[in-house]
Design a protein around this motif. Structure first.
Motif, PDB file in Angstrom:
ATOM      1  N   ARG A   1       0.632  -0.975  -0.116  1.00  0.00           N
ATOM      2  CA  ARG A   1       0.223   0.541  -0.375  1.00  0.00           C
ATOM      3  C   ARG A   1       1.056   1.047   0.088  1.00  0.00           C
ATOM      4  O   ARG A   1       0.843   2.131  -0.372  1.00  0.00           O
ATOM      5  N   THR A   2       1.823   1.224   0.616  1.00  0.00           N
ATOM      6  CA  THR A   2       3.232   2.114   1.041  1.00  0.00           C
ATOM      7  C   THR A   2       3.864   2.509  -0.533  1.00  0.00           C
ATOM      8  O   THR A   2       3.707   3.834  -1.194  1.00  0.00           O
ATOM      9  N   GLU A   3       3.564   1.178  -1.280  1.00  0.00           N
ATOM     10  CA  GLU A   3       4.407   1.270  -2.584  1.00  0.00           C
ATOM     11  C   GLU A   3       3.683   2.180  -3.629  1.00  0.00           C
ATOM     12  O   GLU A   3       3.893   3.299  -4.602  1.00  0.00           O
ATOM     13  N   LEU A   4       2.180   1.462  -3.705  1.00  0.00           N
ATOM     14  CA  LEU A   4       1.032   2.169  -3.846  1.00  0.00           C
ATOM     15  C   LEU A   4       0.663   3.629  -3.493  1.00  0.00           C
ATOM     16  O   LEU A   4       0.647   4.417  -5.552  1.00  0.00           O
ATOM     17  N   GLN A   5       0.988   4.475  -2.793  1.00  0.00           N
ATOM     18  CA  GLN A   5       1.205   5.305  -2.447  1.00  0.00           C
ATOM     19  C   GLN A   5       2.024   6.570  -3.918  1.00  0.00           C
ATOM     20  O   GLN A   5       1.736   7.154  -4.079  1.00  0.00           O
ATOM     21  N   LEU A   6       3.081   5.685  -4.160  1.00  0.00           N
ATOM     22  CA  LEU A   6       4.363   7.022  -4.715  1.00  0.00           C
ATOM     23  C   LEU A   6       3.837   7.137  -6.305  1.00  0.00           C
ATOM     24  O   LEU A   6       4.317   7.408  -6.858  1.00  0.00           O
ATOM     25  N   PHE A   7       2.432   5.937  -6.407  1.00  0.00           N
ATOM     26  CA  PHE A   7       2.162   6.348  -7.796  1.00  0.00           C
ATOM     27  C   PHE A   7       0.938   7.045  -7.942  1.00  0.00           C
ATOM     28  O   PHE A   7      -0.039   6.583  -9.161  1.00  0.00           O
ATOM     29  N   GLY A   8      -0.105   7.468  -6.886  1.00  0.00           N
ATOM     30  CA  GLY A   8      -0.558   8.128  -6.707  1.00  0.00           C
ATOM     31  C   GLY A   8      -1.776   7.218  -6.453  1.00  0.00           C
ATOM     32  O   GLY A   8      -2.932   7.237  -6.617  1.00  0.00           O
ATOM     33  N   ILE A   9      -1.368   5.927  -6.174  1.00  0.00           N
ATOM     34  CA  ILE A   9      -2.848   4.799  -6.063  1.00  0.00           C
ATOM     35  C   ILE A   9      -3.259   4.725  -4.357  1.00  0.00           C
ATOM     36  O   ILE A   9      -2.093   3.802  -4.197  1.00  0.00           O
ATOM     37  N   GLU A  10      -3.741   4.862  -4.008  1.00  0.00           N
ATOM     38  CA  GLU A  10      -4.286   5.423  -3.198  1.00  0.00           C
ATOM     39  C   GLU A  10      -5.828   4.087  -2.121  1.00  0.00           C
ATOM     40  O   GLU A  10      -6.444   4.704  -1.891  1.00  0.00           O
ATOM     41  N   GLN A  11      -6.070   3.488  -3.513  1.00  0.00           N
ATOM     42  CA  GLN A  11      -7.773   2.518  -3.383  1.00  0.00           C
ATOM     43  C   GLN A  11      -7.246   1.512  -2.145  1.00  0.00           C
ATOM     44  O   GLN A  11      -6.166   0.731  -1.812  1.00  0.00           O
ATOM     45  N   ASP A  12      -8.212   1.118  -1.510  1.00  0.00           N
ATOM     46  CA  ASP A  12      -8.216   0.241  -0.410  1.00  0.00           C
ATOM     47  C   ASP A  12      -7.867  -1.206  -0.659  1.00  0.00           C
ATOM     48  O   ASP A  12      -7.335  -2.132   0.112  1.00  0.00           O
ATOM     49  N   THR A  13      -8.860  -1.396  -1.991  1.00  0.00           N
ATOM     50  CA  THR A  13      -8.237  -3.074  -2.615  1.00  0.00           C
ATOM     51  C   THR A  13      -7.639  -2.840  -3.640  1.00  0.00           C
ATOM     52  O   THR A  13      -8.323  -1.818  -4.798  1.00  0.00           O
ATOM     53  N   PHE A  14      -7.336  -3.682  -4.055  1.00  0.00           N
ATOM     54  CA  PHE A  14      -8.003  -4.598  -6.269  1.00  0.00           C
ATOM     55  C   PHE A  14      -8.503  -3.918  -6.207  1.00  0.00           C
ATOM     56  O   PHE A  14      -9.096  -3.930  -6.204  1.00  0.00           O
ATOM     57  N   PRO A  15      -8.141  -3.120  -7.697  1.00  0.00           N
ATOM     58  CA  PRO A  15      -9.667  -2.683  -8.342  1.00  0.00           C
ATOM     59  C   PRO A  15     -10.756  -3.262  -9.001  1.00  0.00           C
ATOM     60  O   PRO A  15     -10.417  -5.013  -9.245  1.00  0.00           O
TER      61      PRO A  15
END
Length: 390
Positions: free
Chosen positions: A256-270
Motif C-alpha cells: 500500500r505504501t509503494e502504491l501511494q508513490l504511484f498515486g494509487i490509494e485505493q483500499d482494495t485491488f480494483p
C-alpha cells in the motif's frame, strides 16, 4: 563548474558546486514571473522562518530551529501556485561552517502533503556566503528543499534561495502519475529536441512489466467497464506476474505504501470483472484447445486473473464457424497450411473446396469482428508487444 546530483551510496564522488552569482536568477522569465511561497517548514527559531529565504535581505535568514533542528532533516516546502519546471537552483548559506548546508535534496510531489520524490541530491560548499548554483530538471507545483546533512550536528541557517523557472513544461502534464514516477526514476527529461515520440526508459524487463501493470491498474480504477486489448506470447509475461502479485498482496502495508508513490490509494485491488476484452489476433487454422492458441492463452492468463466474464469478451473462436461443426481442423487442413490463392481461384478437388469454404467463412467472421470492435467504441487501453528481441 555547476553542482551536480550525487549518489549518496557512492562516497568517492565529491561534486564541486558553482560559485557563480545567482543574483539575476529569478522565479520566471521577464514576461511571466511566477512567485513561490513557503507553506510548511520542519522548524524555525524565533522569527527566523523559512519564508525569509525568498527575501533579498541577507540579514533575514531561516534558522531551522535551535535544538529542534539538531540531528534531523531541515526542510521547507514551496508552492508555486501552478505547475512549473525548475532548471536551476541556488542557495546562500550563512558561511559559518557550523550551520552551513552540506547535503540537500530537491523533492517534488503532486500534493503539498506528499508523498515526496527526489529529483536530485546535491552537495554545497562550507564557509561561503556567496550564491551556490546547481542544475536540475523537474516539473511540479510543490517543491521541497530537504537539507539532510550539515557540516555539524546543528541546524541549517540559510539567507537565500533562488530558482530558475520555465513555464514550458513540455509533455509532462500529459503523463499519468505512474508514468511521471517512472520518468523520475529514469533520470531522463520528459522531452528532448527532435524527439517526436514520448519515451519512458526502464532498466530491465521486470521494471517494464511493473510499469505496464501499474499503468493498467491506474487506468481500470477510472474505467471499470472499459474496453481493453492485451497481447499474448512472451512480451506480457512479467506484466501478468506483476498484476497477480499486486492482486495477491494488495492488503499488505508495504505494498500500500509503494502504491501511494504511484498515486494509487485505493483500499482494495480494483474490480475487473466488468471490463470488456477484445482479442487482438489468432492463428488460423488452429483449435482453441491447442497449446499455441492465443484464445487458450487469453482464457488461461487474462480471463482467470482478471475474472472477466466471457460474455463481455470479443474472442476469435474459429471452432464455432459453420464448416467446423461438421469437419474438424485437421480434416480440412491436414498440413496445417493455408493456400491463400484459393481466395481468388476455383478449387481443383474436394479438399480445396472445403478449404475455400473455410476461408470465405473466416473472411466474413473478420468483417463482423471489425464491426463489433467499432460498435464497442474501440480500445480504451491497448497494450502492444514487440517481443524481447524487439
Amino acid at each position: 563548474m555547476h553542482g551536480s546530483a550525487i549518489d549518496l551510496q557512492d562516497e568517492r564522488r565529491v561534486p564541486v558546486t558553482s560559485l557563480k552569482s545567482a543574483k539575476y536568477i529569478s522565479y520566471g522569465d521577464e514576461q511571466n514571473v511566477v512567485l513561490a511561497k513557503v507553506i510548511a517548514q520542519s522548524a524555525s527559531y524565533e522569527n527566523n522562518t523559512a519564508s525569509n529565504v525568498l527575501n533579498d535581505d541577507i540579514s533575514q535568514v531561516w534558522n531551522a530551529g535551535h535544538v529542534s533542528g539538531w540531528d534531523c532533516h531541515n526542510w521547507c516546502i514551496f508552492d508555486f501556485g501552478q505547475t512549473i519546471r525548475i532548471k536551476e537552483f541556488a542557495l546562500r548559506s550563512c558561511g559559518d561552517i557550523t550551520h552551513d548546508a552540506k547535503l540537500f535534496m530537491l523533492e517534488t510531489s503532486e500534493y503539498a502533503s506528499g508523498p515526496w520524490r527526489t529529483v536530485g541530491t546535491f552537495q554545497a560548499k562550507q564557509g561561503i556566503t556567496a550564491w551556490q548554483m546547481f542544475t536540475c530538471s523537474g516539473v511540479s507545483r510543490y517543491w521541497k528543499l530537504n537539507v539532510v546533512e550539515r557540516y555539524s550536528r546543528y541546524q541549517v541557517i540559510l539567507s537565500g534561495v533562488r530558482f530558475r523557472v520555465d513555464l514550458n513544461i513540455g509533455r509532462f502534464e500529459q503523463l499519468t502519475v505512474v508514468e511521471k514516477e517512472f520518468l523520475r526514476r529514469s533520470h531522463r527529461k520528459d522531452v528532448y529536441p527532435n524527439e517526436r515520440v514520448g519515451v519512458i526508459e526502464v532498466e530491465n524487463v521486470a521494471d517494464l512489466g511493473q510499469l505496464t501493470a501499474l499503468s493498467f491498474i491506474e487506468w481500470i480504477i477510472k474505467n471499470p467497464t472499459g474496453v481493453i486489448g492485451l497481447p499474448t506470447g512472451k512480451t506480457p509475461e512479467l506484466f501478468i506476474k506483476w498484476l497477480r502479485y499486486y492482486k495477491e498482496h494488495w492488503h499488505k502495508q508495504e505494498i500500500r505504501t509503494e502504491l501511494q508513490l504511484f498515486g494509487i490509494e485505493q483500499d482494495t485491488f480494483p474490480k475487473t470483472s466488468d471490463l470488456r476484452f477484445i482479442q487482438l489476433d489468432e492463428f488460423f487454422p488452429i483449435s482453441p484447445k491447442q497449446n499455441n492458441s492465443f484464445l487458450g492463452y487469453i482464457r488461461k492468463y487474462y480471463l482467470s486473473t482478471l475474472q472477466i466474464k466471457e460474455e463481455n469478451c470479443l474472442l476469435m473462436d474459429f471452432s464455432k464457424l459453420p464448416i467446423f461443426q461438421t469437419h474438424d481442423f485437421k480434416h480440412i487442413f491436414p498440413t496445417e497450411k493455408v493456400d491463400m490463392s484459393l481466395q481468388e481461384r476455383a478449387p481443383v478437388n474436394e479438399l480445396e473446396t472445403l478449404q475455400k469454404q473455410a476461408l470465405l467463412e473466416v473472411n466474413e467472421f473478420c468483417q463482423r469482428y471489425e464491426a463489433q470492435v467499432q460498435k464497442m467504441g474501440g480500445y480504451g487501453f491497448f497494450l502492444g508487444g514487440i517481443g524481447h528481441d524487439g
